[in-house]
Design an enzyme around this catalytic site. Structure first.
Site, PDB file in Angstrom:
ATOM      1  N   GLN A 157      -8.835   7.669   1.514  1.00 16.33           N
ATOM      2  CA  GLN A 157      -8.545   8.877   2.269  1.00 16.33           C
ATOM      3  C   GLN A 157      -7.801   9.920   1.438  1.00 16.33           C
ATOM      4  OE1 GLN A 157      -6.439   7.640   5.826  1.00 16.33           O
ATOM      5  NE2 GLN A 157      -8.062   6.218   6.423  1.00 16.33           N
TER       6      GLN A 157
ATOM      7  N   HIS B  23      -3.927   6.739   5.298  1.00 21.23           N
ATOM      8  CA  HIS B  23      -2.850   7.233   6.165  1.00 21.23           C
ATOM      9  C   HIS B  23      -1.814   8.085   5.415  1.00 21.23           C
ATOM     10  CE1 HIS B  23      -3.475   4.138   9.661  1.00 21.23           C
ATOM     11  NE2 HIS B  23      -4.609   4.648   9.208  1.00 21.23           N
TER      12      HIS B  23
END
Length: 215
Positions: free
Chosen positions: A59, A128
């Site tokens: 991510q 995250h």
């Protein structure tokens, strides 16, 4: 139901964020590290030079971009991205830079780049990060900080993971932050107990709204 039709204005590789400039043009980040200038019709004018170098994994990569409320006068923008630890490439964390954007006819460039905030500590994994950015109506810089899929840091006041952070526009800590005086990391914290906050904005009444990705 009918068939939805539309016109393709432009194509991108993993676009992550977009923000409008006062003149109607826009900036778009791509996760791999490109920062694009678009015209009023949504077409690429060119790439912005001297954007932060990023390593796009999972991510992580180049993240959010927002403009200072006085951008028309000062040219200041804020960018977030995931950075690697200098000594251990298995560790990473989000960082936020403040820079001056100079626009040209075919793009532009960033200068006077300065890191104003970092996730602490850097940890393993590539998820995250959060790192969404917003400027409040009263001029403070808010940063969402994900808990990096580690769960417990969201409640740990010695870490800024799993928090919403409130800073002055230059990256310094406002004296009226709720936990000010409890340590350098705690001083930054506005709210805690977050997972992966990937949306942040202020409504017409100046109230802060944040939404989180996942259950």
């Amino acid at each position: 139901g009918g068939t939805l039709t539309g016109t393709v204005l432009e194509t991108f590789e993993s676009p992550w964020a977009m923000t409008f400039l006062p003149d109607g043009r826009a900036l778009v980040t791509e996760k791999a590290g490109a920062l694009w200038l678009l015209d009023e019709n949504g077409t690429k004018i060119g790439e912005i030079a001297d954007a932060p170098e990023v390593v796009a994994q999972g991510q992580g990569g180049l993240g959010d971009v927002i403009v200072h409320p006085d951008f028309a006068d000062n040219g200041i923008v804020y960018l977030s991205y995931a950075e690697r630890d200098e000594d251990d490439d298995s560790l990473s964390g989000a960082a936020v830079e403040r820079a001056t954007l100079s626009l040209t006819g075919d793009g532009g460039e960033l200068s006077e780049r300065e890191v104003v905030w970092r996730q602490s500590p850097k940890v393993t994994g590539n998820g995250h990060y959060g790192h969404r950015l917003a400027i409040s109506p009263d001029g403070f810089l808010f940063i969402t900080s994900g808990e990096r899929q580690k769960f417990s840091p969201a409640q740990n006041m010695d870490m800024n993971l799993g928090k919403i952070v409130r800073l002055n526009p230059d990256g310094s800590v406002p004296e009226d932050n709720p936990f000010n005086g409890n340590g350098a990391v705690a001083d930054q914290i506005w709210t805690l107990g977050h997972r992966n906050p990937l949306g942040i904005d202020f409504d017409a009444d100046g109230q802060l709204w944040v939404h989180e990705m996942g259950p």
